[in-house]
Design a protein around this motif. Structure first.
Motif, PDB file in Angstrom:
ATOM      1  N   LYS A 112       0.830  -1.211   0.000  1.00 17.45           N
ATOM      2  CA  LYS A 112       0.000   0.000   0.000  1.00 17.45           C
ATOM      3  C   LYS A 112       0.865   1.261   0.000  1.00 17.45           C
ATOM      4  O   LYS A 112       0.596   2.217   0.724  1.00 17.45           O
ATOM      5  N   THR A 170      -0.590   2.052   7.260  1.00 16.84           N
ATOM      6  CA  THR A 170      -1.897   1.885   7.896  1.00 16.84           C
ATOM      7  C   THR A 170      -2.844   2.932   7.321  1.00 16.84           C
ATOM      8  O   THR A 170      -3.059   3.990   7.922  1.00 16.84           O
ATOM      9  N   ASP A 171      -3.404   2.647   6.170  1.00 12.44           N
ATOM     10  CA  ASP A 171      -4.159   3.637   5.416  1.00 12.44           C
ATOM     11  C   ASP A 171      -5.550   3.102   5.113  1.00 12.44           C
ATOM     12  O   ASP A 171      -5.731   2.280   4.221  1.00 12.44           O
ATOM     13  N   ASP A 172      -6.564   3.578   5.860  1.00 10.77           N
ATOM     14  CA  ASP A 172      -7.931   3.109   5.633  1.00 10.77           C
ATOM     15  C   ASP A 172      -8.605   3.824   4.458  1.00 10.77           C
ATOM     16  O   ASP A 172      -9.753   3.542   4.127  1.00 10.77           O
TER      17      ASP A 172
END
Length: 375
Positions: free
Chosen positions: A160, A186-188
């Motif tokens: 990501k 950590t990328d929503d």
């Protein structure tokens, strides 16, 4: 006859004693699993896909020009690529672009100070190489390595990761600038989508890989000390069989509304699919949830540098774009001529998600790119 039922597109029209009652269903396109190969046995797998294939390779279409079965080594020369990285940080909003014309490449970084509206533009021409924009989606680098114009877009999809890095020298008209923008692991907000469309008919195709993301980074002018800030970004990679004379217009919205992260990309061109209701690359992402948008009409009745009207026929897109700063450029290089406008401005209007939620935009930041290319 007192009762008649007529189906037209997505509408159902009921006729009762001469009165019309409309029951209009919402426009939708379903995301499917991407194919292993975009083109097989001379035919493309057209569709709208969740995720992306390992390669954005569209070579091998059978007789893509006028149905004439010329050798693929010749028709493949008409495949051109464009890579874009759009970002918005605390103080700056901008766009980096690479064009892959086979014989040469063009690169650009342009950004604006959100508070003052001041623009910074840096161009570069890249000498011939085998390929400027990679076809591999799992990882890749597209870069200009000139000392005065170092610009690099990179990605590692399995982690990501997307990143833009640049260091450019100024002159009498502009300062030195450097910066980097990257997406955290950590990328929503991270999404991957693939759109494979007839261009305009099934003999030719256009493949677009779209990614949205959260970002961290900074831009420093003349070496001034700055701290990283959070923001949003998107990366768009398009590969298509180009016409000899092509035109396109794209809008990029990127910002926050009522604590919701919103990114949208809308494009229209003279290479759009004949059935653009079924095949296009328009997309809206709200807090990581995707909505495939319908085709639109973009008009500027009062001039290119005045208000743009962006609307569809499905009541999902109704926007006005107001330019605040406009950059234009024309380039003539032997058989290549390109002319384009890149604008920073704001959106007003409404977008509708696939769940029926209205996203009301007011003074929403974004950009518009209008280009013409003759090869």
């Amino acid at each position: 006859m007192r009762f008649q039922e007529v189906f037209w597109k997505k509408s159902v029209v009921f006729v009762f004693s001469g009165k019309l009652v409309y029951n209009r269903g919402m426009y939708s396109r379903q995301f499917r699993e991407p194919p292993e190969h975009l083109v097989q046995n001379g035919k493309a797998h057209f569709g709208c896909y969740e995720g992306v294939s390992a390669l954005t390779d569209i070579r091998g279409m059978r007789a893509p020009y006028a149905g004439v079965p010329v050798p693929s080594i010749i028709s493949n020369l008409r495949i051109k690529s464009r890579l874009e990285y759009v970002f918005s940080l605390k103080d700056f909003i901008g766009l980096s672009q690479f064009y892959d014309f086979k014989v040469l490449g063009l690169g650009e970084i342009i950004f604006w100070n959100k508070e003052t509206g001041k623009k910074y533009v840096y161009h570069t021409i890249m000498t011939p190489r085998r390929r400027f924009v990679p076809v591999l989606t799992t990882k890749g680098i597209c870069a200009s390595y000139k000392r005065s114009r170092f610009i690099k877009i990179s990605w590692g999809r399995q982690h990501k990761h997307h990143a833009l890095t640049f260091k450019v020298k100024g002159d009498n008209a502009r300062p030195n600038a450097e910066g980097y923008v990257y997406s955290p692991l950590t990328d929503d907000m991270h999404t991957d989508s693939l759109f494979v469309s007839p261009s305009p008919a099934s003999m030719r195709c256009s493949a677009t890989w779209f990614s949205s993301m959260k970002t961290l980074g900074h831009i420093a002018i003349n070496g001034e000390p700055v701290q990283d800030s959070e923001g949003l970004g998107m990366m768009i990679l398009n590969r298509a069989y180009y016409k000899f004379h092509s035109k396109s217009s794209s809008v990029y919205g990127i910002g926050n509304v009522h604590n919701k992260n919103i990114v949208f990309y809308i494009n229209t061109s003279n290479m759009d699919a004949a059935d653009s209701d079924s095949y296009n690359s328009n997309i809206l992402v709200v807090d990581g949830k995707k909505t495939a948008l319908p085709p639109v009409y973009m008009t500027h009745p009062f001039g290119i540098d005045k208000n743009w009207i962006i609307q569809d026929t499905e009541s999902m897109v109704d926007l006005t774009f107001t330019p605040l700063s406009v950059n234009s450029r024309t380039l003539n290089l032997i058989a290549l001529r390109t002319s384009y406008y890149t604008m920073y401005g704001t959106f007003e209007g409404v977008l509708l998600t696939s769940d029926g939620e209205k996203i009301i935009l007011k003074n929403f930041p974004g950009m518009l790119h209008k280009g013409m290319l003759r090869l």
